[in-house]
Design a protein around this motif. Structure first.
Motif, short mmCIF file in Angstrom:
data_model
loop_
_atom_site.label_atom_id
_atom_site.label_comp_id
_atom_site.label_asym_id
_atom_site.label_seq_id
_atom_site.Cartn_x
_atom_site.Cartn_y
_atom_site.Cartn_z
N CYS A 80 0.95 -1.20 -0.05
CA CYS A 80 -0.07 -0.03 0.01
C CYS A 80 0.76 1.35 -0.08
CB CYS A 80 -0.92 -0.01 1.15
SG CYS A 80 -1.99 -1.22 1.21
N ASN A 81 0.32 2.29 -0.63
CA ASN A 81 1.10 3.49 -0.75
C ASN A 81 0.91 4.23 0.63
OD1 ASN A 81 1.80 3.31 -3.25
ND2 ASN A 81 0.27 4.45 -3.97
N PHE A 82 2.07 5.33 1.15
CA PHE A 82 1.91 6.10 2.25
C PHE A 82 1.63 7.61 1.87
CE2 PHE A 82 4.33 8.52 5.40
CZ PHE A 82 3.58 8.23 6.32
N CYS A 83 0.79 8.21 2.40
CA CYS A 83 0.69 9.61 2.09
C CYS A 83 1.41 10.42 3.03
CB CYS A 83 -0.83 10.03 2.08
SG CYS A 83 -1.86 9.09 1.15
N ASP A 84 2.69 11.03 2.58
CA ASP A 84 3.51 11.85 3.35
C ASP A 84 3.23 13.07 3.73
OD1 ASP A 84 5.70 12.65 5.08
OD2 ASP A 84 7.08 11.74 3.81
N SER A 85 2.84 13.53 5.01
CA SER A 85 2.38 14.87 5.12
C SER A 85 3.40 16.03 4.87
CB SER A 85 1.65 15.03 6.60
OG SER A 85 2.79 14.81 7.59
N GLU A 86 4.70 15.15 5.13
CA GLU A 86 5.99 16.55 4.87
C GLU A 86 6.09 16.70 3.49
OE1 GLU A 86 9.43 14.84 6.16
OE2 GLU A 86 8.98 14.63 8.42
N PHE A 87 5.51 16.09 2.52
CA PHE A 87 5.25 16.39 1.00
C PHE A 87 4.07 17.28 0.58
CE2 PHE A 87 8.80 13.46 1.58
CZ PHE A 87 10.02 13.99 0.84
N GLY A 88 3.02 17.44 1.78
CA GLY A 88 1.76 17.96 1.38
C GLY A 88 0.75 16.86 0.93
N PHE A 89 0.97 15.90 1.28
CA PHE A 89 -0.16 14.76 1.23
C PHE A 89 -1.14 14.42 2.37
CE2 PHE A 89 3.28 13.50 -2.01
CZ PHE A 89 2.48 13.35 -3.51
N MET A 90 -1.97 14.14 1.97
CA MET A 90 -3.16 13.44 2.96
C MET A 90 -3.60 12.50 2.44
SD MET A 90 -6.17 16.43 2.84
CE MET A 90 -7.11 15.61 4.06
N CYS A 103 -4.32 9.08 -1.94
CA CYS A 103 -3.64 10.27 -1.43
C CYS A 103 -4.26 11.59 -2.15
CB CYS A 103 -2.17 10.21 -1.45
SG CYS A 103 -1.36 9.02 -0.74
N GLY A 104 -4.54 12.64 -1.33
CA GLY A 104 -4.83 13.88 -1.93
C GLY A 104 -3.87 14.93 -1.13
N CYS A 105 -4.14 16.43 -1.44
CA CYS A 105 -3.18 17.36 -1.02
C CYS A 105 -3.90 18.12 0.26
CB CYS A 105 -3.03 18.41 -2.16
SG CYS A 105 -2.16 17.80 -3.67
N SER A 106 -2.95 18.21 1.17
CA SER A 106 -3.50 18.90 2.50
C SER A 106 -3.49 20.46 2.07
CB SER A 106 -2.19 18.81 3.53
OG SER A 106 -1.19 19.34 3.05
N PRO A 107 -4.24 21.01 3.27
CA PRO A 107 -4.65 22.48 3.05
C PRO A 107 -3.27 23.44 2.79
CG PRO A 107 -6.01 21.78 4.66
CD PRO A 107 -5.15 20.73 4.45
N GLY A 108 -3.45 24.12 1.69
CA GLY A 108 -2.36 25.08 1.50
C GLY A 108 -1.61 24.46 0.02
N HIS A 109 -2.00 23.27 -0.24
CA HIS A 109 -1.41 22.58 -1.48
C HIS A 109 -2.35 22.42 -2.32
CE1 HIS A 109 1.49 22.20 1.93
NE2 HIS A 109 2.47 21.87 1.19
N TYR A 110 -1.86 21.97 -3.84
CA TYR A 110 -2.62 21.69 -4.82
C TYR A 110 -2.25 20.64 -5.63
CZ TYR A 110 0.37 23.95 -8.37
OH TYR A 110 1.34 24.32 -9.16
N CYS A 122 1.89 16.92 -4.68
CA CYS A 122 1.38 18.00 -4.24
C CYS A 122 2.52 19.20 -4.30
CB CYS A 122 0.96 17.79 -2.84
SG CYS A 122 -0.42 16.62 -2.82
N LEU A 123 1.90 20.40 -4.50
CA LEU A 123 3.02 21.83 -4.63
C LEU A 123 2.27 22.50 -3.66
CD1 LEU A 123 4.08 22.10 -8.24
CD2 LEU A 123 5.22 21.01 -6.29
N PRO A 124 2.90 23.68 -2.88
CA PRO A 124 2.30 24.63 -1.99
C PRO A 124 1.60 25.65 -2.96
CG PRO A 124 4.79 24.88 -1.93
CD PRO A 124 4.33 23.51 -2.85
N HIS A 125 0.37 26.20 -2.50
CA HIS A 125 0.12 27.34 -3.30
C HIS A 125 1.03 28.55 -3.45
CE1 HIS A 125 -4.36 25.83 -1.94
NE2 HIS A 125 -3.82 25.19 -3.34
#
Length: 284
Positions: A80-90, A103-110, A122-125
């Motif tokens: 299974c994949n892991f969504c790493d929050s340090e790279f903007g994932f959730m 995986c999706g992007c955490s707030p402040g990322h797209y 995921c990249l920061p806004h």
């Protein structure tokens, strides 16, 4: 010779038939596992060990953290994949035995790279700079859009949804000390720039005049003190000369000198007499 040739041909035909049979069997929904054609396991399961015509296929469930989506002849389930929050994932959907983690992007990322419903990057806004306003706020699927302020408007930090108008100093009965920019409002004052300059100039002139006056007072006082010192010196010299030129004063000085000499002689005479008496006495 003919029998041997027939035997060789028979062997070749038999081998080809066996291979053809295996291919046909594997093409009928079976999978080649370690050279054996095995029936597949359902999604969420994997093949355990080897299979044969006698034993068939043995399937076991996938271990936690692994999965298979479709029927397969895999002996190991997929990780299974892991969504790493340090790279903007959730994590949008947790992994199960029949589906991978989504995986999706955490707030402040797209999301800049999407595959099916899973985000791969995921990249920061974007952050708008001073002098800009936020035309469109960033979302999970799109970046922030910034626009420059128009003439006559400003934005101090770039976080506003619209630029602000410069303050109209004239309309408020004030003077514009500094014009506005795209990052700063106009600066108003109760005095015009010309008035402020005149005030500064007059203040400077007054300070200079006070300084000059102070220097002049110090100089004049010093000059007067020098003149008084010279005058006292002259008066002292004149008094000394007057004493020397006065006959009475001269006689007094001569008299004082004679009296002093007489006193010295009175003191020295007995001393001389004693010395001469001691010399005249015969040695005992």
């Amino acid at each position: 010779m003919e029998s041997r040739g027939c035997l060789a041909i028979f062997c070749i035909i038999t081998t080809q038939l066996i291979l053809f049979k295996e291919v046909v069997l594997c093409m009928m929904g079976q999978y080649d596992v370690d050279g054996e054609c095995c029936y597949p396991c359902h999604a969420g399961y994997r093949i355990n060990g080897t299979c044969s015509i006698m034993t068939g296929t043995t399937c076991v469930p996938c271990d936690p953290g692994t999965y298979t989506v479709h029927q397969s002849g895999l002996k190991e389930c997929l990780q299974c994949n892991f969504c790493d929050s340090e790279f903007g994932f959730m994590t949008r959907r947790e992994c199960s035995s029949i589906s991978n983690t989504v995986c999706g992007c955490s707030p402040g990322h797209y999301c800049n790279e999407m595959k099916d419903d899973d985000c791969k990057l995921c990249l920061p806004h974007r952050v708008c700079a001073p002098g800009q306003y936020v035309k469109s706020q960033g979302t999970e699927g799109s970046n922030t859009i910034c626009e420059d302020c128009q003439k006559g408007m400003f934005s101090p930090n770039g976080s506003l949804g619209h630029c602000l108008l410069w303050t109209n100093c004239t309309a408020q009965g004030l003077f514009e000390e500094k014009p506005g920019t795209d990052t700063r409002d106009a600066l108003c004052s109760t005095h015009s720039n010309l008035q402020l300059r005149l005030i500064v100039m007059l203040s400077t002139v007054v300070i200079i005049l006070i300084f000059i006056s102070f220097i002049c007072v110090v100089f004049v006082r010093r000059k007067k003190n020098l003149q008084r010192g010279k005058q006292r010196h002259k008066e002292g010299d004149a008094s000394h000369l007057g004493k020397i030129c006065d006959p009475l004063e001269a006689d007094r000085s001569v008299t004082n000198l004679s009296v002093q000499e007489t006193r010295q002689q009175d003191v020295l005479l007995p001393l001389r007499e004693r010395i001469s008496e001691s010399q005249d006495k015969p040695d005992s």
